[in-house]
Design a protein around this motif. Structure first.
Motif, short mmCIF file in Angstrom:
data_model
loop_
_atom_site.label_atom_id
_atom_site.label_comp_id
_atom_site.label_asym_id
_atom_site.label_seq_id
_atom_site.Cartn_x
_atom_site.Cartn_y
_atom_site.Cartn_z
N ALA A 1 18.66 52.39 64.67
CA ALA A 1 17.66 53.19 65.39
C ALA A 1 18.40 54.06 66.40
O ALA A 1 18.98 53.56 67.36
CB ALA A 1 16.66 52.28 66.09
N ARG A 2 18.37 55.36 66.18
CA ARG A 2 19.12 56.31 67.00
C ARG A 2 18.75 56.21 68.49
O ARG A 2 19.59 56.32 69.37
CB ARG A 2 18.88 57.73 66.50
N GLY B 1 12.73 50.12 70.88
CA GLY B 1 11.69 50.57 71.79
C GLY B 1 11.74 52.05 72.10
O GLY B 1 10.98 52.52 72.95
N HIS B 2 12.62 52.78 71.41
CA HIS B 2 12.71 54.23 71.57
C HIS B 2 12.89 54.60 73.05
O HIS B 2 12.09 55.31 73.65
CB HIS B 2 11.45 54.90 71.00
N ILE B 3 14.00 54.15 73.63
CA ILE B 3 14.21 54.32 75.07
C ILE B 3 15.37 55.26 75.42
O ILE B 3 15.54 55.59 76.59
CB ILE B 3 14.46 52.95 75.74
N ILE B 4 16.14 55.69 74.43
CA ILE B 4 17.30 56.54 74.71
C ILE B 4 16.95 57.98 74.37
O ILE B 4 16.70 58.31 73.21
CB ILE B 4 18.53 56.10 73.90
N ALA C 1 21.15 61.60 75.70
CA ALA C 1 21.88 60.43 76.17
C ALA C 1 22.32 59.50 75.04
O ALA C 1 22.95 58.47 75.30
CB ALA C 1 21.03 59.66 77.18
N VAL C 2 22.01 59.84 73.80
CA VAL C 2 22.43 59.01 72.67
C VAL C 2 23.96 59.01 72.58
O VAL C 2 24.60 60.05 72.72
CB VAL C 2 21.83 59.55 71.35
N GLY D 1 17.03 69.15 74.75
CA GLY D 1 16.04 68.15 75.10
C GLY D 1 16.33 67.54 76.47
O GLY D 1 17.29 67.91 77.13
N PRO D 2 15.53 66.59 76.91
CA PRO D 2 14.37 66.05 76.19
C PRO D 2 13.11 66.92 76.29
O PRO D 2 12.13 66.62 75.63
CB PRO D 2 14.14 64.70 76.87
N ARG D 3 13.15 67.97 77.09
CA ARG D 3 11.96 68.83 77.13
C ARG D 3 11.85 69.62 75.84
O ARG D 3 12.84 69.89 75.15
CB ARG D 3 12.03 69.79 78.32
#
Length: 248
Positions: A49-50, A54-57, A61-62, A161-163
Protein backbone atom coordinates in the motif's frame (compact mmCIF):
# COMPACT_ATOMS: atom_id res chain seq x y z
CA UNK A 1 5.98 -13.24 -8.72
CA UNK A 2 3.69 -10.32 -9.48
CA UNK A 3 4.07 -7.16 -7.38
CA UNK A 4 1.16 -4.76 -6.96
CA UNK A 5 1.40 -1.24 -5.57
CA UNK A 6 -1.97 0.00 -4.34
CA UNK A 7 -2.81 3.69 -4.34
CA UNK A 8 -5.80 5.75 -3.25
CA UNK A 9 -8.83 3.47 -3.18
CA UNK A 10 -6.71 0.32 -2.90
CA UNK A 11 -5.13 0.16 0.55
CA UNK A 12 -5.58 -3.61 0.48
CA UNK A 13 -6.24 -6.35 -2.05
CA UNK A 14 -9.40 -8.25 -1.00
CA UNK A 15 -8.92 -11.00 -3.58
CA UNK A 16 -5.51 -11.88 -2.13
CA UNK A 17 -5.23 -15.07 -0.06
CA UNK A 18 -2.73 -13.72 2.49
CA UNK A 19 0.03 -16.00 3.72
CA UNK A 20 2.15 -13.53 5.69
CA UNK A 21 3.37 -9.96 6.02
CA UNK A 22 7.00 -8.91 6.13
CA UNK A 23 8.83 -5.71 6.99
CA UNK A 24 11.78 -5.21 4.63
CA UNK A 25 14.58 -2.87 5.67
CA UNK A 26 16.31 -0.90 2.94
CA UNK A 27 19.30 1.47 2.69
CA UNK A 28 16.73 4.22 2.16
CA UNK A 29 14.65 3.66 5.27
CA UNK A 30 11.41 1.76 5.68
CA UNK A 31 8.78 1.30 2.97
CA UNK A 32 5.26 2.64 3.40
CA UNK A 33 4.40 -0.48 5.39
CA UNK A 34 4.89 -4.23 5.61
CA UNK A 35 4.72 -6.11 2.34
CA UNK A 36 1.77 -8.47 2.13
CA UNK A 37 2.40 -11.86 0.55
CA UNK A 38 -0.22 -14.26 -0.71
CA UNK A 39 -1.78 -15.88 -3.74
CA UNK A 40 -4.38 -15.04 -6.36
CA UNK A 41 -5.50 -18.03 -8.45
CA UNK A 42 -2.65 -19.98 -6.88
CA UNK A 43 -0.02 -17.54 -8.16
CA UNK A 44 2.28 -15.67 -5.80
CA UNK A 45 1.56 -11.98 -5.30
CA UNK A 46 3.20 -9.33 -3.15
CA UNK A 47 1.19 -6.21 -2.32
CA UNK A 48 2.32 -2.85 -0.98
CA UNK A 49 0.00 0.00 0.00
CA UNK A 50 1.75 3.13 -1.28
CA UNK A 51 0.10 5.40 1.29
CA UNK A 52 0.50 3.00 4.19
CA UNK A 53 -2.05 1.22 6.34
CA UNK A 54 -5.03 3.49 6.78
CA UNK A 55 -3.97 5.74 3.89
CA UNK A 56 -1.97 8.11 6.10
CA UNK A 57 1.09 9.00 3.99
CA UNK A 58 0.50 11.94 1.59
CA UNK A 59 1.96 11.73 -1.95
CA UNK A 60 4.89 14.08 -1.35
CA UNK A 61 5.93 12.17 1.80
CA UNK A 62 5.93 8.62 0.38
CA UNK A 63 9.33 6.94 0.65
CA UNK A 64 9.38 5.94 -3.01
CA UNK A 65 13.00 4.77 -2.91
CA UNK A 66 12.38 2.38 -0.01
CA UNK A 67 9.21 1.06 -1.66
CA UNK A 68 10.84 0.33 -5.00
CA UNK A 69 14.04 -1.02 -3.42
CA UNK A 70 12.04 -3.41 -1.24
CA UNK A 71 10.02 -4.72 -4.18
CA UNK A 72 13.10 -5.07 -6.35
CA UNK A 73 14.75 -7.23 -3.67
CA UNK A 74 12.03 -9.82 -4.34
CA UNK A 75 12.79 -9.90 -8.09
CA UNK A 76 9.17 -9.72 -9.31
CA UNK A 77 8.47 -10.49 -12.95
CA UNK A 78 6.11 -7.53 -13.21
CA UNK A 79 5.22 -4.53 -11.05
CA UNK A 80 1.72 -3.14 -11.54
CA UNK A 81 1.08 0.21 -9.87
CA UNK A 82 -2.48 1.38 -9.32
CA UNK A 83 -2.98 5.15 -9.16
CA UNK A 84 -5.97 7.48 -8.99
CA UNK A 85 -5.90 10.36 -11.48
CA UNK A 86 -7.99 13.28 -12.65
CA UNK A 87 -9.06 13.25 -16.27
CA UNK A 88 -7.87 16.18 -18.39
CA UNK A 89 -8.57 14.83 -21.87
CA UNK A 90 -12.28 14.93 -22.72
CA UNK A 91 -12.30 11.17 -23.34
CA UNK A 92 -10.87 10.37 -19.90
CA UNK A 93 -14.07 10.27 -17.90
CA UNK A 94 -14.54 9.27 -14.23
CA UNK A 95 -14.51 5.53 -13.73
CA UNK A 96 -12.36 4.78 -16.78
CA UNK A 97 -9.08 2.86 -16.59
CA UNK A 98 -6.02 4.04 -18.50
CA UNK A 99 -2.65 2.38 -19.12
CA UNK A 100 -0.38 5.43 -19.57
CA UNK A 101 2.63 5.28 -21.86
CA UNK A 102 4.24 8.66 -21.08
CA UNK A 103 4.72 10.94 -18.08
CA UNK A 104 5.64 14.57 -17.37
CA UNK A 105 7.20 15.39 -14.01
CA UNK A 106 6.07 18.52 -12.15
CA UNK A 107 7.12 17.34 -8.69
CA UNK A 108 9.90 18.88 -6.62
CA UNK A 109 11.88 18.16 -3.48
CA UNK A 110 11.37 14.39 -3.65
CA UNK A 111 14.17 11.84 -3.43
CA UNK A 112 14.07 10.87 -7.08
CA UNK A 113 17.14 8.72 -7.78
CA UNK A 114 19.24 5.90 -6.39
CA UNK A 115 22.31 7.36 -8.08
CA UNK A 116 23.54 10.18 -5.89
CA UNK A 117 26.58 10.93 -3.79
CA UNK A 118 30.25 11.22 -4.64
CA UNK A 119 31.04 7.57 -3.91
CA UNK A 120 29.59 6.37 -7.23
CA UNK A 121 29.99 7.48 -10.84
CA UNK A 122 27.33 9.55 -12.59
CA UNK A 123 24.69 7.24 -14.05
CA UNK A 124 22.26 8.28 -16.75
CA UNK A 125 18.99 6.39 -17.25
CA UNK A 126 17.24 6.34 -20.62
CA UNK A 127 13.72 7.56 -19.88
CA UNK A 128 12.43 7.93 -23.43
CA UNK A 129 9.76 5.34 -22.74
CA UNK A 130 9.20 5.42 -18.97
CA UNK A 131 6.83 2.46 -18.68
CA UNK A 132 7.82 -1.12 -19.50
CA UNK A 133 6.06 -2.07 -22.73
CA UNK A 134 6.16 -5.76 -21.79
CA UNK A 135 4.24 -5.04 -18.61
CA UNK A 136 1.86 -2.68 -20.42
CA UNK A 137 1.05 -5.45 -22.91
CA UNK A 138 0.65 -7.85 -20.02
CA UNK A 139 -1.93 -5.57 -18.38
CA UNK A 140 -3.74 -4.96 -21.67
CA UNK A 141 -4.04 -8.68 -22.30
CA UNK A 142 -5.28 -9.26 -18.74
CA UNK A 143 -7.90 -6.55 -19.25
CA UNK A 144 -9.01 -8.23 -22.47
CA UNK A 145 -9.30 -11.60 -20.75
CA UNK A 146 -11.25 -9.98 -17.90
CA UNK A 147 -13.54 -8.21 -20.39
CA UNK A 148 -12.66 -4.87 -18.81
CA UNK A 149 -12.38 -1.76 -20.98
CA UNK A 150 -9.14 0.20 -20.72
CA UNK A 151 -7.62 3.08 -22.67
CA UNK A 152 -4.28 2.11 -24.21
CA UNK A 153 -1.91 5.05 -23.80
CA UNK A 154 -1.96 8.54 -22.38
CA UNK A 155 0.30 11.15 -20.83
CA UNK A 156 0.35 11.27 -17.04
CA UNK A 157 1.19 14.63 -15.42
CA UNK A 158 2.74 14.05 -11.98
CA UNK A 159 2.12 16.99 -9.64
CA UNK A 160 3.37 17.61 -6.12
CA UNK A 161 0.19 17.45 -4.04
CA UNK A 162 -1.35 16.98 -1.64
CA UNK A 163 -3.53 19.87 -2.80
CA UNK A 164 -5.41 19.53 -6.04
CA UNK A 165 -4.64 21.76 -9.00
CA UNK A 166 -6.16 25.06 -10.03
CA UNK A 167 -8.14 25.28 -13.27
CA UNK A 168 -5.32 27.42 -14.71
CA UNK A 169 -2.76 24.75 -13.82
CA UNK A 170 -4.85 22.10 -15.55
CA UNK A 171 -5.03 24.33 -18.63
CA UNK A 172 -1.24 24.51 -18.60
CA UNK A 173 -0.90 20.75 -18.22
CA UNK A 174 -3.22 20.26 -21.18
CA UNK A 175 -1.14 22.65 -23.29
CA UNK A 176 1.91 20.60 -22.30
CA UNK A 177 0.22 17.50 -23.70
CA UNK A 178 -1.03 15.82 -20.51
CA UNK A 179 -4.15 13.64 -20.62
CA UNK A 180 -4.46 12.95 -16.88
CA UNK A 181 -3.05 14.28 -13.62
CA UNK A 182 -1.92 12.46 -10.49
CA UNK A 183 0.46 12.86 -7.57
CA UNK A 184 2.35 9.56 -7.27
CA UNK A 185 3.61 8.71 -10.75
CA UNK A 186 6.99 10.30 -10.07
CA UNK A 187 9.54 9.40 -8.95
CA UNK A 188 8.07 5.90 -8.65
CA UNK A 189 8.34 4.99 -12.33
CA UNK A 190 11.80 6.58 -12.67
CA UNK A 191 13.15 4.62 -9.71
CA UNK A 192 11.73 1.41 -11.15
CA UNK A 193 13.43 2.25 -14.45
CA UNK A 194 16.76 2.79 -12.71
CA UNK A 195 16.62 -0.71 -11.22
CA UNK A 196 15.40 -2.32 -14.44
CA UNK A 197 12.03 -3.34 -13.05
CA UNK A 198 9.22 -4.20 -15.48
CA UNK A 199 6.81 -1.55 -14.20
CA UNK A 200 3.57 -0.12 -15.57
CA UNK A 201 0.54 1.70 -14.20
CA UNK A 202 -3.21 1.20 -14.17
CA UNK A 203 -4.51 4.75 -13.80
CA UNK A 204 -8.05 5.01 -12.45
CA UNK A 205 -9.82 8.20 -13.49
CA UNK A 206 -11.50 9.26 -10.25
CA UNK A 207 -12.76 12.66 -11.36
CA UNK A 208 -12.62 15.34 -14.00
CA UNK A 209 -9.59 17.54 -13.36
CA UNK A 210 -10.15 21.08 -12.07
CA UNK A 211 -12.26 23.16 -14.44
CA UNK A 212 -13.33 20.15 -16.46
CA UNK A 213 -16.60 18.26 -16.63
CA UNK A 214 -19.97 19.48 -15.35
CA UNK A 215 -18.74 20.39 -11.84
CA UNK A 216 -16.55 23.26 -12.99
CA UNK A 217 -16.75 25.17 -9.71
CA UNK A 218 -15.29 22.45 -7.49
CA UNK A 219 -14.33 18.79 -7.54
CA UNK A 220 -17.04 16.77 -5.71
CA UNK A 221 -14.80 14.75 -3.39
CA UNK A 222 -17.67 12.65 -2.01
CA UNK A 223 -18.40 11.44 -5.53
CA UNK A 224 -14.71 10.75 -6.14
CA UNK A 225 -14.52 8.12 -3.40
CA UNK A 226 -17.67 6.40 -4.68
CA UNK A 227 -16.23 6.29 -8.20
CA UNK A 228 -12.94 4.91 -6.93
CA UNK A 229 -14.64 2.18 -4.94
CA UNK A 230 -16.59 1.05 -7.99
CA UNK A 231 -13.63 1.27 -10.38
CA UNK A 232 -11.39 -0.74 -8.08
CA UNK A 233 -13.65 -3.73 -8.67
CA UNK A 234 -12.68 -3.53 -12.34
CA UNK A 235 -9.02 -3.19 -11.40
CA UNK A 236 -9.20 -6.28 -9.20
CA UNK A 237 -10.77 -8.22 -12.08
CA UNK A 238 -7.78 -7.32 -14.23
CA UNK A 239 -5.31 -8.28 -11.51
CA UNK A 240 -7.00 -11.62 -11.05
CA UNK A 241 -6.65 -12.34 -14.76
CA UNK A 242 -3.06 -11.12 -14.70
CA UNK A 243 -2.25 -13.55 -11.92
CA UNK A 244 -3.49 -16.48 -14.00
CA UNK A 245 -0.74 -16.21 -16.56
CA UNK A 246 1.90 -14.38 -14.55
CA UNK A 247 4.29 -17.27 -14.87
CA UNK A 248 4.04 -17.43 -18.68
Amino acid sequence: MLAVIGGSGMAQLPCLEISHRQIIRTPYGEPSGPLTFGKINNHEIVFLARHGHGHIIPPHAVNYRANIWALNSLKPKHVIAVAAVGGIHADFKPGMLVIPDQIIDYTYGRKFTFFEGTEQPITYTDFTYPYCQITRDYILEAAKQANEAVIDGGVYAATQGPRLETAAEINRLERDGADMVGMTGMPEVALAKELGLCYATIAVVANHAAGRGSSVLAIPLAEVYAILEKAMVNVRNILQQAAKYNGN
